[in-house]
Design a protein around this motif. Structure first.
Motif, PDB file in Angstrom:
ATOM      1  N   GLU A  10       0.826  -1.195   0.000  1.00 32.28           N
ATOM      2  CA  GLU A  10       0.000   0.000   0.000  1.00 32.28           C
ATOM      3  C   GLU A  10       0.867   1.255   0.000  1.00 32.28           C
ATOM      4  O   GLU A  10       1.823   1.370   0.765  1.00 32.28           O
ATOM      5  CB  GLU A  10      -0.918   0.007   1.225  1.00 32.28           C
ATOM      6  CG  GLU A  10      -1.908   1.145   1.227  1.00 32.28           C
ATOM      7  CD  GLU A  10      -2.877   1.064   2.397  1.00 32.28           C
ATOM      8  OE1 GLU A  10      -3.641   2.036   2.582  1.00 32.28           O
ATOM      9  OE2 GLU A  10      -2.865   0.061   3.120  1.00 32.28           O
ATOM     10  N   GLY A  11       0.520   2.190  -0.857  1.00 26.80           N
ATOM     11  CA  GLY A  11       1.270   3.443  -0.917  1.00 26.80           C
ATOM     12  C   GLY A  11       2.262   3.514  -2.051  1.00 26.80           C
ATOM     13  O   GLY A  11       2.913   4.544  -2.239  1.00 26.80           O
ATOM     14  N   VAL A  12       2.389   2.423  -2.836  1.00 28.09           N
ATOM     15  CA  VAL A  12       3.266   2.426  -4.006  1.00 28.09           C
ATOM     16  C   VAL A  12       2.399   2.336  -5.254  1.00 28.09           C
ATOM     17  O   VAL A  12       1.513   1.478  -5.343  1.00 28.09           O
ATOM     18  CB  VAL A  12       4.262   1.246  -3.984  1.00 28.09           C
ATOM     19  CG1 VAL A  12       5.030   1.156  -5.303  1.00 28.09           C
ATOM     20  CG2 VAL A  12       5.244   1.399  -2.848  1.00 28.09           C
ATOM     21  N   TYR A  13       2.658   3.212  -6.226  1.00 33.34           N
ATOM     22  CA  TYR A  13       1.879   3.218  -7.459  1.00 33.34           C
ATOM     23  C   TYR A  13       2.805   3.437  -8.653  1.00 33.34           C
ATOM     24  O   TYR A  13       3.717   4.262  -8.595  1.00 33.34           O
ATOM     25  CB  TYR A  13       0.835   4.341  -7.447  1.00 33.34           C
ATOM     26  CG  TYR A  13      -0.135   4.261  -6.299  1.00 33.34           C
ATOM     27  CD1 TYR A  13      -1.269   3.450  -6.368  1.00 33.34           C
ATOM     28  CD2 TYR A  13       0.097   4.984  -5.127  1.00 33.34           C
ATOM     29  CE1 TYR A  13      -2.161   3.373  -5.301  1.00 33.34           C
ATOM     30  CE2 TYR A  13      -0.786   4.912  -4.054  1.00 33.34           C
ATOM     31  CZ  TYR A  13      -1.912   4.108  -4.153  1.00 33.34           C
ATOM     32  OH  TYR A  13      -2.789   4.027  -3.091  1.00 33.34           O
ATOM     33  N   LEU A  14       2.565   2.698  -9.708  1.00 33.49           N
ATOM     34  CA  LEU A  14       3.183   2.979 -10.998  1.00 33.49           C
ATOM     35  C   LEU A  14       2.165   3.775 -11.797  1.00 33.49           C
ATOM     36  O   LEU A  14       1.030   3.326 -11.984  1.00 33.49           O
ATOM     37  CB  LEU A  14       3.528   1.684 -11.742  1.00 33.49           C
ATOM     38  CG  LEU A  14       4.340   0.632 -10.994  1.00 33.49           C
ATOM     39  CD1 LEU A  14       4.684  -0.526 -11.927  1.00 33.49           C
ATOM     40  CD2 LEU A  14       5.593   1.222 -10.379  1.00 33.49           C
ATOM     41  N   VAL A  15       2.547   4.946 -12.262  1.00 35.24           N
ATOM     42  CA  VAL A  15       1.627   5.802 -13.011  1.00 35.24           C
ATOM     43  C   VAL A  15       2.294   6.235 -14.310  1.00 35.24           C
ATOM     44  O   VAL A  15       3.506   6.129 -14.483  1.00 35.24           O
ATOM     45  CB  VAL A  15       1.200   7.043 -12.187  1.00 35.24           C
ATOM     46  CG1 VAL A  15       0.418   6.631 -10.951  1.00 35.24           C
ATOM     47  CG2 VAL A  15       2.414   7.882 -11.797  1.00 35.24           C
ATOM     48  N   GLY A  16       1.487   6.765 -15.217  1.00 32.74           N
ATOM     49  CA  GLY A  16       2.019   7.170 -16.495  1.00 32.74           C
ATOM     50  C   GLY A  16       2.374   5.969 -17.345  1.00 32.74           C
ATOM     51  O   GLY A  16       1.864   4.861 -17.171  1.00 32.74           O
ATOM     52  N   MET A  17       3.283   6.172 -18.289  1.00 34.63           N
ATOM     53  CA  MET A  17       3.654   5.124 -19.229  1.00 34.63           C
ATOM     54  C   MET A  17       4.122   3.866 -18.518  1.00 34.63           C
ATOM     55  O   MET A  17       3.866   2.747 -18.976  1.00 34.63           O
ATOM     56  CB  MET A  17       4.755   5.651 -20.157  1.00 34.63           C
ATOM     57  CG  MET A  17       5.124   4.705 -21.280  1.00 34.63           C
ATOM     58  SD  MET A  17       3.777   4.513 -22.458  1.00 34.63           S
ATOM     59  CE  MET A  17       4.069   2.839 -23.034  1.00 34.63           C
ATOM     60  N   LYS A  18       4.780   3.992 -17.385  1.00 36.10           N
ATOM     61  CA  LYS A  18       5.305   2.813 -16.697  1.00 36.10           C
ATOM     62  C   LYS A  18       4.185   1.905 -16.222  1.00 36.10           C
ATOM     63  O   LYS A  18       4.367   0.694 -16.109  1.00 36.10           O
ATOM     64  CB  LYS A  18       6.194   3.243 -15.531  1.00 36.10           C
ATOM     65  CG  LYS A  18       6.991   2.074 -14.933  1.00 36.10           C
ATOM     66  CD  LYS A  18       8.115   2.555 -14.062  1.00 36.10           C
ATOM     67  CE  LYS A  18       8.977   1.403 -13.584  1.00 36.10           C
ATOM     68  NZ  LYS A  18      10.143   1.862 -12.805  1.00 36.10           N
ATOM     69  N   SER A  19       3.011   2.467 -15.955  1.00 33.46           N
ATOM     70  CA  SER A  19       1.898   1.642 -15.493  1.00 33.46           C
ATOM     71  C   SER A  19       1.458   0.645 -16.556  1.00 33.46           C
ATOM     72  O   SER A  19       0.868  -0.389 -16.242  1.00 33.46           O
ATOM     73  CB  SER A  19       0.707   2.518 -15.101  1.00 33.46           C
ATOM     74  OG  SER A  19       0.109   3.107 -16.250  1.00 33.46           O
ATOM     75  N   TYR A  20       1.737   0.920 -17.820  1.00 34.83           N
ATOM     76  CA  TYR A  20       1.346   0.028 -18.913  1.00 34.83           C
ATOM     77  C   TYR A  20       2.330  -1.118 -19.121  1.00 34.83           C
ATOM     78  O   TYR A  20       2.081  -1.995 -19.950  1.00 34.83           O
ATOM     79  CB  TYR A  20       1.221   0.835 -20.206  1.00 34.83           C
ATOM     80  CG  TYR A  20      -0.172   1.357 -20.486  1.00 34.83           C
ATOM     81  CD1 TYR A  20      -0.964   1.891 -19.464  1.00 34.83           C
ATOM     82  CD2 TYR A  20      -0.703   1.347 -21.758  1.00 34.83           C
ATOM     83  CE1 TYR A  20      -2.228   2.382 -19.719  1.00 34.83           C
ATOM     84  CE2 TYR A  20      -1.970   1.837 -22.022  1.00 34.83           C
ATOM     85  CZ  TYR A  20      -2.732   2.353 -21.001  1.00 34.83           C
ATOM     86  OH  TYR A  20      -3.991   2.841 -21.256  1.00 34.83           O
ATOM     87  N   GLY A  21       3.446  -1.106 -18.385  1.00 31.14           N
ATOM     88  CA  GLY A  21       4.417  -2.186 -18.547  1.00 31.14           C
ATOM     89  C   GLY A  21       4.905  -2.258 -19.976  1.00 31.14           C
ATOM     90  O   GLY A  21       5.436  -1.306 -20.524  1.00 31.14           O
ATOM     91  N   ARG A  22       4.670  -3.409 -20.604  1.00 30.99           N
ATOM     92  CA  ARG A  22       5.097  -3.596 -21.999  1.00 30.99           C
ATOM     93  C   ARG A  22       3.980  -3.329 -23.000  1.00 30.99           C
ATOM     94  O   ARG A  22       4.175  -3.516 -24.207  1.00 30.99           O
ATOM     95  CB  ARG A  22       5.618  -5.024 -22.198  1.00 30.99           C
ATOM     96  CG  ARG A  22       6.832  -5.355 -21.356  1.00 30.99           C
ATOM     97  CD  ARG A  22       7.473  -6.621 -21.829  1.00 30.99           C
ATOM     98  NE  ARG A  22       8.572  -7.018 -20.964  1.00 30.99           N
ATOM     99  CZ  ARG A  22       9.519  -7.887 -21.318  1.00 30.99           C
ATOM    100  NH1 ARG A  22       9.481  -8.441 -22.517  1.00 30.99           N
ATOM    101  NH2 ARG A  22      10.479  -8.207 -20.476  1.00 30.99           N
ATOM    102  N   ALA A  23       2.821  -2.905 -22.532  1.00 29.63           N
ATOM    103  CA  ALA A  23       1.719  -2.635 -23.453  1.00 29.63           C
ATOM    104  C   ALA A  23       1.939  -1.307 -24.156  1.00 29.63           C
ATOM    105  O   ALA A  23       2.501  -0.372 -23.584  1.00 29.63           O
ATOM    106  CB  ALA A  23       0.395  -2.627 -22.695  1.00 29.63           C
ATOM    107  N   PRO A  24       1.480  -1.166 -25.396  1.00 27.64           N
ATOM    108  CA  PRO A  24       1.652   0.079 -26.150  1.00 27.64           C
ATOM    109  C   PRO A  24       0.463   1.011 -25.998  1.00 27.64           C
ATOM    110  O   PRO A  24      -0.452   0.776 -25.199  1.00 27.64           O
ATOM    111  CB  PRO A  24       1.758  -0.431 -27.592  1.00 27.64           C
ATOM    112  CG  PRO A  24       0.844  -1.625 -27.606  1.00 27.64           C
ATOM    113  CD  PRO A  24       0.950  -2.258 -26.225  1.00 27.64           C
TER     114      PRO A  24
END
Length: 455
Positions: free
Chosen positions: A364-378
């Motif tokens: 809890e308290g950690v978030y991936l946001v922006g382009m990084k949230s998509y991982g390898r998806a385009p």
């Protein structure tokens, strides 16, 4: 709400790009202390590296509403909402002024090397959630620091980790040895040095997305110029060509995105590029001063002078090894978000509304946001990042009602075809409940429409 000592700590945002700066603006708007850590020496450092590339999103979709509110008292004027800027325009006309307003909330030349809980590695459960985060930083001169945080928003993007040429996700044999003739970025053909590398020469382009379209269209333009005679591209696709290969054309709700695909199709139709399909690169061999690509099935292409690899990007997760992330095993995106963006299922521009619930992790308290949230998806759009950070910051502020009231409407591509379907026989169909129909075969080389509309 009872505030703890941890609640008094800043929210650390990793990356001073579009999503990171928007997150800082939302934190400031809610009266929360933000500390943005940027590895580069100026705002939008990654964006500036593709400053020559024109976005297919217009200014109206590229400025976060809360960031615009923060900028307004400075006399900043939003550019024409209907025009599409280059990456350089985006950085200088928006990201830089926003960074200046945020001021000392941003620390440049500060590369994050690790994130954990104070006194708790990823194995330890005891009182874990009560401990603040510790963020380790390395400065450009080698000095090491650490800061404590109440939450961590990783908006560091994926720009620094492009995917390799190999069809198995690993570098092709010989790829490293041939690195002086390989680029993993869209070439800036206005740069005399870069232009000289491609003018009058054969270039192979691996990839099937917007970056590959841009490279093909640019090389075709070079071929038609006075100094570009003999310029030719070999376009290498790992899958077959279908009705969705070039995007939605006139049906795309982002006209510039549709026009980009049509420009790539025109490059092939006009003879400036040859398309090679179903080619998964296994080896890159030297052929004198040139490079020859060999596929997994043994096919060997005519040698080329240069190779541009545009096979996507992947997230750098190495510095998050001590926090507990819930990531999809294929995409390396949050497990709640992955089904909405999985290219094995669809390539729609439309993404179902998502926010803090889909972006949450076991830690809890950690978030991936922006382009990084998509991982390898385009196919990530700035609009998505703006809504993500709005929702996540609301959750960090304790405003769950706002955090879960997610409204996201993205422009559609006009097509939808899952990458996982392209290798299947043409008669294969999907279930009626799916969002994607099997893409129809597409003939290229005849009657290509010219790009029109857009920015």
């Amino acid at each position: 709400m009872n505030l703890t000592a941890t609640d008094q700590l800043p929210v650390v945002v990793i990356g001073a790009g579009p999503a990171g700066l928007a997150a800082a603006a939302h934190l400031a708007d809610r009266g929360l202390e933000a500390l943005v850590l940027e590895a580069g020496t100026q705002a939008g450092a990654a964006v500036r590296e593709w400053s020559h590339v024109r976005l297919f999103s217009a200014w109206g979709e590229l400025v976060d509403p809360v960031a615009e509110k923060l900028l307004a008292p400075t006399g900043w004027v939003k550019p024409d909402a209907d025009t599409c800027p280059t990456g350089g325009d985006w950085a200088t006309a928006y990201l830089q002024p926003l960074a200046e307003v945020l001021g000392d909330r941003i620390r440049f030349d500060a590369r994050v090397t690790g994130v954990s809980r104070v006194g708790r590695d990823r194995v330890v459960d005891g009182d874990r959630e009560k401990q603040p985060f510790t963020v380790h930083i390395r400065r450009g001169d080698g000095r090491e620091e650490r800061v404590l945080a109440r939450a961590v928003l990783d908006a560091s993007g994926t720009w620094s980790t492009p995917s390799p040429a190999g069809g198995d996700g690993l570098p092709a044999l010989g790829e490293h040895a041939a690195r002086e003739r390989i680029s993993y970025r869209v070439p800036d053909l206005n740069d005399p040095v870069v232009r000289a590398r491609h003018a009058g020469r054969r270039t192979a382009v691996i990839g099937s997305g917007a970056s590959a379209f841009t490279a093909l269209a640019s090389l075709a333009t070079l071929a038609k110029s006075t100094d570009g005679a003999g310029t030719h591209a070999t376009w290498i696709l790992r899958r077959g060509i279908s009705g969705t290969t070039f995007g939605g054309g006139g049906a795309d709700q982002l006209p510039a995105r549709g026009a980009l695909g049509l420009a790539a199709k025109a490059a092939v139709d006009e003879g400036h590029a040859d398309a090679v399909t179903g080619f998964r690169t296994d080896r890159i061999e030297r052929d004198g001063e040139r490079l020859a690509l060999v596929a997994e099935d043994g096919r060997r292409l005519e040698p080329v002078d240069e190779l541009i690899v545009l096979t996507g990007f992947r997230p750098d997760l190495t510095f998050l090894g001590e926090v507990r992330l819930g990531l999809d095993e294929r995409l390396q995106a949050p497990v709640g978000l992955a089904p909405l963006i999985d290219p094995n299922q669809h390539s729609c521009g439309t993404v179902h509304p998502h926010g803090v619930k889909e972006l949450a992790h076991p830690e809890e308290g950690v978030y991936l946001v922006g382009m990084k949230s998509y991982g390898r998806a385009p196919s990530f759009l700035a609009l998505t990042g703006h809504e993500q950070v709005r929702s996540v910051v609301a959750a960090v502020a304790g405003d769950r009602e706002s955090a879960e009231r997610v409204e996201l409407v993205l422009p559609e591509t006009g097509v939808c075809g899952g990458a996982g379907l392209f290798d299947q026989p043409a008669e294969t169909t999907t279930d009626g409940d799916g969002c994607c129909a099997t893409p129809a075969a597409l003939l290229i080389g005849v009657g290509a429409p010219a790009p029109s509309g857009g920015c």
